[in-house]
Design an enzyme around this catalytic site. Sequence first.
Site, PDB file in Angstrom:
ATOM      1  N   GLN A 131     -69.019  86.028  80.858  1.00  0.00           N
ATOM      2  CA  GLN A 131     -68.919  87.364  80.245  1.00  0.00           C
ATOM      3  C   GLN A 131     -67.595  88.027  80.647  1.00  0.00           C
ATOM      4  O   GLN A 131     -67.252  88.089  81.834  1.00  0.00           O
ATOM      5  CB  GLN A 131     -70.114  88.223  80.668  1.00  0.00           C
ATOM      6  CG  GLN A 131     -70.191  89.571  79.990  1.00  0.00           C
ATOM      7  CD  GLN A 131     -70.426  89.494  78.476  1.00  0.00           C
ATOM      8  OE1 GLN A 131     -71.110  88.606  77.986  1.00  0.00           O
ATOM      9  NE2 GLN A 131     -69.842  90.407  77.745  1.00  0.00           N
ATOM     10  N   ASP A 172     -68.443  80.184  73.417  1.00  0.00           N
ATOM     11  CA  ASP A 172     -67.637  81.302  72.911  1.00  0.00           C
ATOM     12  C   ASP A 172     -66.543  80.814  71.960  1.00  0.00           C
ATOM     13  O   ASP A 172     -65.963  81.615  71.231  1.00  0.00           O
ATOM     14  CB  ASP A 172     -66.948  82.024  74.080  1.00  0.00           C
ATOM     15  CG  ASP A 172     -67.708  83.256  74.548  1.00  0.00           C
ATOM     16  OD1 ASP A 172     -68.302  83.934  73.702  1.00  0.00           O
ATOM     17  OD2 ASP A 172     -67.676  83.529  75.765  1.00  0.00           O
ATOM     18  N   LYS A 201     -78.334  88.913  75.408  1.00  0.00           N
ATOM     19  CA  LYS A 201     -78.146  87.483  75.128  1.00  0.00           C
ATOM     20  C   LYS A 201     -79.333  86.695  75.666  1.00  0.00           C
ATOM     21  O   LYS A 201     -79.854  85.793  75.003  1.00  0.00           O
ATOM     22  CB  LYS A 201     -76.822  86.991  75.729  1.00  0.00           C
ATOM     23  CG  LYS A 201     -75.611  87.472  74.942  1.00  0.00           C
ATOM     24  CD  LYS A 201     -74.287  87.285  75.677  1.00  0.00           C
ATOM     25  CE  LYS A 201     -73.151  87.930  74.878  1.00  0.00           C
ATOM     26  NZ  LYS A 201     -71.855  87.953  75.558  1.00  0.00           N
TER      27      LYS A 201
END
Length: 292
Positions: free
Chosen positions: A104, A127, A60
């Site tokens: 995460q 997200d 990422k």
Amino acid sequence: MTRAMSGGAKIIDGKALAGRVRTALKDRVQAFEKARGTTPHLVVVLASEDPASAVYVRNKGKACEEVGIRSTQHKLAPTTSAKDLLDLIDKLNRDEDVDGILIQLPLPKQHDEKRVLHAIDPRKDVDGFHPVNAGMLARGDESGLVACTPQGCIRLIEEAGTSIEGKRALVIGRSNIVGRPMAELLLNRSATVSIAHSRTKELPERVRESDILIAAIGKLEMVKGSWIKPGATVIDVGMNKNAEGKLKGDVAFHAAREIAGAITPVPGGVGPMTIAYLLENTMKAAITRRGA
Ligand code: GUN
């Protein structure tokens, strides 16, 4: 898109498509910098010692760098308390300089995942997991931040040249990360949508009647080639290691590509698109919060 050497299916090249998404984004990042005098900024928090998570976080960061998005990583000790993580999120929420926050998953067990995800400012929730964003999507409103993997899957279906309206779509998997938002995006595009899961009866029959199949189960090659409807578009979200340690999908690719009309490979299908849409969401969050 390339045609397979054997079998009729088009292989939908997610790696190449993600590259094109990133190239287009690079220009938008530069235009944003020119207009606003600042760079979109993503913060990624890694709170576990899970080796796969460390790889995802590194990828990422690299992807951000490639398009000119600023990224910061917070690596927390796996023993970090629930309060300390919530305090960090609070600090990041208040920080004017932070556009996107990604925690995460999975988290170590002292954390309450739901509480953590709900603590993120919905405007920074790249997200798309916060109930405000998930709720908007469930109401057919995609103006908030939408989960990355399902967005990538829609783009892959479009890339295959498959129209969604009026088609029978089957999503296997009902997770908040993929299955549910995936079904909602397909419904918003007027597919006739079914969701299958571990308790579904007659799964092969349900697959056989589906023009569009999204496999997000997490079980190595569980969907057999013979289940696929001839000409169907197959999107494989699975990331499973086989006995040789090779990355494989939820669909038995070699058999399925003989029957499908178009299919994504694993690796090189959905995975790169998830990261591309994380970057898109960071850009969207920056524009929405700061103004274009
Ligand atoms: N872990 C596995 N997939 C994801 C994802 O899409 N987002 C986050 N934050 N963690 C994950």
